[in-house]
Design a protein around this motif. Structure first.
Motif, PDB file in Angstrom:
ATOM      1  N   THR A 282       2.078   5.997  -2.313  1.00 17.61           N
ATOM      2  CA  THR A 282       0.939   5.103  -2.132  1.00 17.61           C
ATOM      3  C   THR A 282       0.719   4.351  -3.434  1.00 17.61           C
ATOM      4  O   THR A 282       0.648   4.952  -4.513  1.00 17.61           O
ATOM      5  CB  THR A 282      -0.339   5.880  -1.768  1.00 17.61           C
ATOM      6  N   VAL A 283       0.611   3.036  -3.336  1.00 16.76           N
ATOM      7  CA  VAL A 283       0.451   2.154  -4.493  1.00 16.76           C
ATOM      8  C   VAL A 283      -1.013   1.753  -4.605  1.00 16.76           C
ATOM      9  O   VAL A 283      -1.672   1.474  -3.597  1.00 16.76           O
ATOM     10  CB  VAL A 283       1.356   0.909  -4.348  1.00 16.76           C
ATOM     11  N   LYS A 284      -1.538   1.713  -5.820  1.00  9.54           N
ATOM     12  CA  LYS A 284      -2.939   1.331  -6.037  1.00  9.54           C
ATOM     13  C   LYS A 284      -3.141  -0.154  -5.772  1.00  9.54           C
ATOM     14  O   LYS A 284      -2.266  -0.978  -6.043  1.00  9.54           O
ATOM     15  CB  LYS A 284      -3.360   1.657  -7.474  1.00  9.54           C
TER      16      LYS A 284
ATOM     17  N   GLU B 234      -1.347 -14.092   5.997  1.00  9.41           N
ATOM     18  CA  GLU B 234      -0.608 -12.949   6.524  1.00  9.41           C
ATOM     19  C   GLU B 234       0.740 -12.853   5.813  1.00  9.41           C
ATOM     20  O   GLU B 234       1.807 -12.857   6.430  1.00  9.41           O
ATOM     21  CB  GLU B 234      -0.424 -13.086   8.041  1.00  9.41           C
ATOM     22  N   ASP B 235       0.675 -12.813   4.491  1.00  7.66           N
ATOM     23  CA  ASP B 235       1.853 -12.699   3.641  1.00  7.66           C
ATOM     24  C   ASP B 235       1.598 -11.588   2.635  1.00  7.66           C
ATOM     25  O   ASP B 235       0.487 -11.443   2.136  1.00  7.66           O
ATOM     26  CB  ASP B 235       2.122 -14.011   2.876  1.00  7.66           C
ATOM     27  N   THR B 236       2.628 -10.821   2.313  1.00  3.72           N
ATOM     28  CA  THR B 236       2.490  -9.740   1.347  1.00  3.72           C
ATOM     29  C   THR B 236       3.307 -10.069   0.107  1.00  3.72           C
ATOM     30  O   THR B 236       4.477 -10.441   0.210  1.00  3.72           O
ATOM     31  CB  THR B 236       2.948  -8.406   1.952  1.00  3.72           C
ATOM     32  N   ALA B 237       2.665  -9.911  -1.051  1.00  3.78           N
ATOM     33  CA  ALA B 237       3.275 -10.291  -2.329  1.00  3.78           C
ATOM     34  C   ALA B 237       3.369  -9.092  -3.266  1.00  3.78           C
ATOM     35  O   ALA B 237       2.501  -8.223  -3.276  1.00  3.78           O
ATOM     36  CB  ALA B 237       2.463 -11.399  -2.991  1.00  3.78           C
ATOM     37  N   ILE B 238       4.429  -9.058  -4.049  1.00  3.62           N
ATOM     38  CA  ILE B 238       4.556  -8.153  -5.196  1.00  3.62           C
ATOM     39  C   ILE B 238       4.834  -9.048  -6.394  1.00  3.62           C
ATOM     40  O   ILE B 238       5.761  -9.853  -6.382  1.00  3.62           O
ATOM     41  CB  ILE B 238       5.696  -7.140  -5.032  1.00  3.62           C
ATOM     42  N   HIS B 239       4.046  -8.895  -7.438  1.00  2.61           N
ATOM     43  CA  HIS B 239       4.178  -9.817  -8.558  1.00  2.61           C
ATOM     44  C   HIS B 239       5.310  -9.433  -9.503  1.00  2.61           C
ATOM     45  O   HIS B 239       6.001 -10.304 -10.047  1.00  2.61           O
ATOM     46  CB  HIS B 239       2.867  -9.890  -9.347  1.00  2.61           C
ATOM     47  N   PHE B 240       5.514  -8.140  -9.700  1.00  3.85           N
ATOM     48  CA  PHE B 240       6.441  -7.693 -10.728  1.00  3.85           C
ATOM     49  C   PHE B 240       6.898  -6.287 -10.355  1.00  3.85           C
ATOM     50  O   PHE B 240       6.097  -5.467  -9.910  1.00  3.85           O
ATOM     51  CB  PHE B 240       5.707  -7.680 -12.080  1.00  3.85           C
ATOM     52  N   MET B 241       8.205  -6.003 -10.523  1.00  6.66           N
ATOM     53  CA  MET B 241       8.687  -4.645 -10.252  1.00  6.66           C
ATOM     54  C   MET B 241      10.029  -4.429 -10.945  1.00  6.66           C
ATOM     55  O   MET B 241      10.995  -5.140 -10.660  1.00  6.66           O
ATOM     56  CB  MET B 241       8.819  -4.373  -8.757  1.00  6.66           C
ATOM     57  N   ILE B 242      10.062  -3.459 -11.870  1.00  9.31           N
ATOM     58  CA  ILE B 242      11.294  -3.101 -12.551  1.00  9.31           C
ATOM     59  C   ILE B 242      11.367  -1.578 -12.641  1.00  9.31           C
ATOM     60  O   ILE B 242      10.394  -0.888 -12.368  1.00  9.31           O
ATOM     61  CB  ILE B 242      11.381  -3.709 -13.966  1.00  9.31           C
ATOM     62  N   LEU B 243      12.505  -1.046 -13.052  1.00  4.14           N
ATOM     63  CA  LEU B 243      12.622   0.364 -13.378  1.00  4.14           C
ATOM     64  C   LEU B 243      12.151   0.562 -14.809  1.00  4.14           C
ATOM     65  O   LEU B 243      12.370  -0.283 -15.675  1.00  4.14           O
ATOM     66  CB  LEU B 243      14.069   0.840 -13.205  1.00  4.14           C
ATOM     67  N   TRP B 244      11.511   1.715 -15.083  1.00  2.00           N
ATOM     68  CA  TRP B 244      10.842   1.915 -16.380  1.00  2.00           C
ATOM     69  C   TRP B 244      10.987   3.358 -16.799  1.00  2.00           C
ATOM     70  O   TRP B 244      11.359   4.217 -15.994  1.00  2.00           O
ATOM     71  CB  TRP B 244       9.370   1.511 -16.230  1.00  2.00           C
TER      72      TRP B 244
ATOM     73  N   LEU C 170       6.109   0.107   3.785  1.00  2.00           N
ATOM     74  CA  LEU C 170       5.650   0.903   4.931  1.00  2.00           C
ATOM     75  C   LEU C 170       4.251   0.505   5.395  1.00  2.00           C
ATOM     76  O   LEU C 170       3.926   0.650   6.576  1.00  2.00           O
ATOM     77  CB  LEU C 170       5.658   2.396   4.571  1.00  2.00           C
ATOM     78  N   ASP C 171       3.398   0.051   4.468  1.00  2.00           N
ATOM     79  CA  ASP C 171       2.023  -0.318   4.816  1.00  2.00           C
ATOM     80  C   ASP C 171       1.502  -1.258   3.739  1.00  2.00           C
ATOM     81  O   ASP C 171       2.016  -1.278   2.612  1.00  2.00           O
ATOM     82  CB  ASP C 171       1.141   0.922   4.924  1.00  2.00           C
ATOM     83  N   VAL C 172       0.467  -2.036   4.082  1.00  2.00           N
ATOM     84  CA  VAL C 172      -0.053  -3.024   3.137  1.00  2.00           C
ATOM     85  C   VAL C 172      -1.580  -3.022   3.146  1.00  2.00           C
ATOM     86  O   VAL C 172      -2.222  -2.583   4.110  1.00  2.00           O
ATOM     87  CB  VAL C 172       0.455  -4.451   3.463  1.00  2.00           C
TER      88      VAL C 172
ATOM     89  N   LYS D  70       0.828  -1.208   0.000  1.00  2.00           N
ATOM     90  CA  LYS D  70       0.000   0.000   0.000  1.00  2.00           C
ATOM     91  C   LYS D  70       0.864   1.262   0.000  1.00  2.00           C
ATOM     92  O   LYS D  70       0.627   2.187  -0.771  1.00  2.00           O
ATOM     93  CB  LYS D  70      -0.921  -0.005   1.222  1.00  2.00           C
ATOM     94  N   LYS D  71       1.867   1.298   0.886  1.00  2.00           N
ATOM     95  CA  LYS D  71       2.793   2.421   0.928  1.00  2.00           C
ATOM     96  C   LYS D  71       4.219   1.887   0.918  1.00  2.00           C
ATOM     97  O   LYS D  71       4.533   0.923   1.617  1.00  2.00           O
ATOM     98  CB  LYS D  71       2.568   3.286   2.178  1.00  2.00           C
ATOM     99  N   ILE D  72       5.068   2.544   0.115  1.00  2.00           N
ATOM    100  CA  ILE D  72       6.476   2.164   0.057  1.00  2.00           C
ATOM    101  C   ILE D  72       7.348   3.416   0.183  1.00  2.00           C
ATOM    102  O   ILE D  72       6.916   4.518  -0.136  1.00  2.00           O
ATOM    103  CB  ILE D  72       6.827   1.422  -1.255  1.00  2.00           C
ATOM    104  N   MET D  73       8.559   3.209   0.677  1.00  2.00           N
ATOM    105  CA  MET D  73       9.576   4.246   0.656  1.00  2.00           C
ATOM    106  C   MET D  73      10.545   3.912  -0.468  1.00  2.00           C
ATOM    107  O   MET D  73      11.035   2.775  -0.568  1.00  2.00           O
ATOM    108  CB  MET D  73      10.342   4.294   1.986  1.00  2.00           C
TER     109      MET D  73
END
Length: 312
Positions: free
Chosen positions: A259-261, A294-304, A285-287, A243-246
């Motif tokens: 804040t991430v959608k 009780e696990d948090t996942a991110i499917h994909f993340m690159i620089l663009w 920072l938040d989910v 939900k929130k990242i630094m």
């Protein structure tokens, strides 16, 4: 009193009208798919193009290397957060003639699509599409990937990213064996390949670093949130999502919260505040909490290099 009540009623009606209009923008799609297409590359190229009036054209090279095409009409519905496009006829067997043998088990009329509008960047003359297409599970078989599409434009080849200094990752033990949801999964745009943090709780404070061998300047982080699976779409809501990242520049030390959608569609975070290209540290920072795990996942993340607007 009567006049006041009429005015009050008018204000309430006006507020409700504005609320509904704003709500429709909040939950409705941000762009029309008509005119946009998706393609998979050789040795088995095929092309999907959306048209007006709920029509879609699929063209492909058959077993004789002859290009053929077919027009379908479609209906769109949802399985959880995932748009499901249902065609008015089965996809032809010819389309699968040269594809992965596992795909030949599927001759259905449905596919799931997660997509975003990639705004034009330097060297490009039009907007493009970022997308992941998936064939849902059918007749007891697992779902399979249909296509993944990146508009490269004037940026050249797809850059190589490295993921370093990850604070944890989840290892799943099951009857089928051990499965690692490792940090390198963040560079894979396929289904069932997320990174999942591996600490007790929701992963608040977990970190990792993204670096690239291509030193050109990337202004955005491109990501797909959560656990994405066409075989089991409910895993998106059952697991946590960021939900929130630094975001922090490793060299400059400059940092900013974002804040991430809460959507599985591709989206971007603007990191243009960094003075130059450098490795980027991500901290959770938040989910958005999952309904089951009780696990948090991110499917994909690159620089663009350009903004991507999620489909819905």
């Amino acid at each position: 009193m009567f006049l006041k009540s009429k005015i009050g009623l008018f204000k309430k009606s006006l507020f409700l009208c504005l609320f509904l209009i704003m709500g429709s923008f909040a939950v409705g799609q941000n762009f029309d798919l008509a005119g946009f297409g998706y393609t998979d590359t050789v040795p088995c190229p095929y092309f999907i193009e959306f048209q007006k009036g709920n029509k879609i054209e699929i063209s492909w090279y058959n077993a004789n290397q002859k290009r053929v095409k077919k027009i379908y009409t479609y209906k769109k519905k949802y399985i959880g957060r995932f748009p499901l496009f249902e065609l008015n006829a089965d996809m032809p067997e010819d389309l699968y003639a040269g594809l992965n043998p596992e795909s030949k088990n599927y001759y259905g009329n449905k596919f799931m699509l997660l997509t975003g509008l990639a705004k034009k960047a330097l060297g490009e003359n039009k907007d493009g599409i970022v997308g992941l297409g998936m064939l849902p599970a059918r007749k007891g078989k697992k779902a399979s990937d249909f296509f993944s599409d990146f508009p490269m434009g004037g940026t050249g080849e797809y850059p190589c990213f490295n993921y370093e200094n990850v604070s944890s990752y989840f290892v799943e033990e099951s009857k089928e064996g051990k499965r690692d949801y490792k940090i390198e999964n963040l560079s894979i745009m396929e289904q069932d390949t997320p990174w999942v943090e591996g600490v007790d709780g929701w992963g608040i404070g977990e970190t990792f670093t993204i670096s690239t061998e291509n030193r050109s300047f990337y202004k955005y982080i491109l990501l797909m949130n959560g656990y994405i699976s066409a075989s089991n779409p409910k895993l998106y809501d059952e697991n946590g999502r960021i939900k929130k990242i630094m975001v922090e520049g490793v060299i400059s030390g400059k940092k900013k919260e974002f804040t991430v959608k809460d959507t599985p569609h591709p989206q971007t975070v603007d990191i243009g505040f960094l003075p130059e290209q450098e490795d980027v540290k991500i901290t959770i920072l938040d989910v958005y909490k999952g309904t089951k795990y009780e696990d948090t996942a991110i499917h994909f993340m690159i620089l663009w290099r350009t903004e991507v607007i999620p489909y819905e």
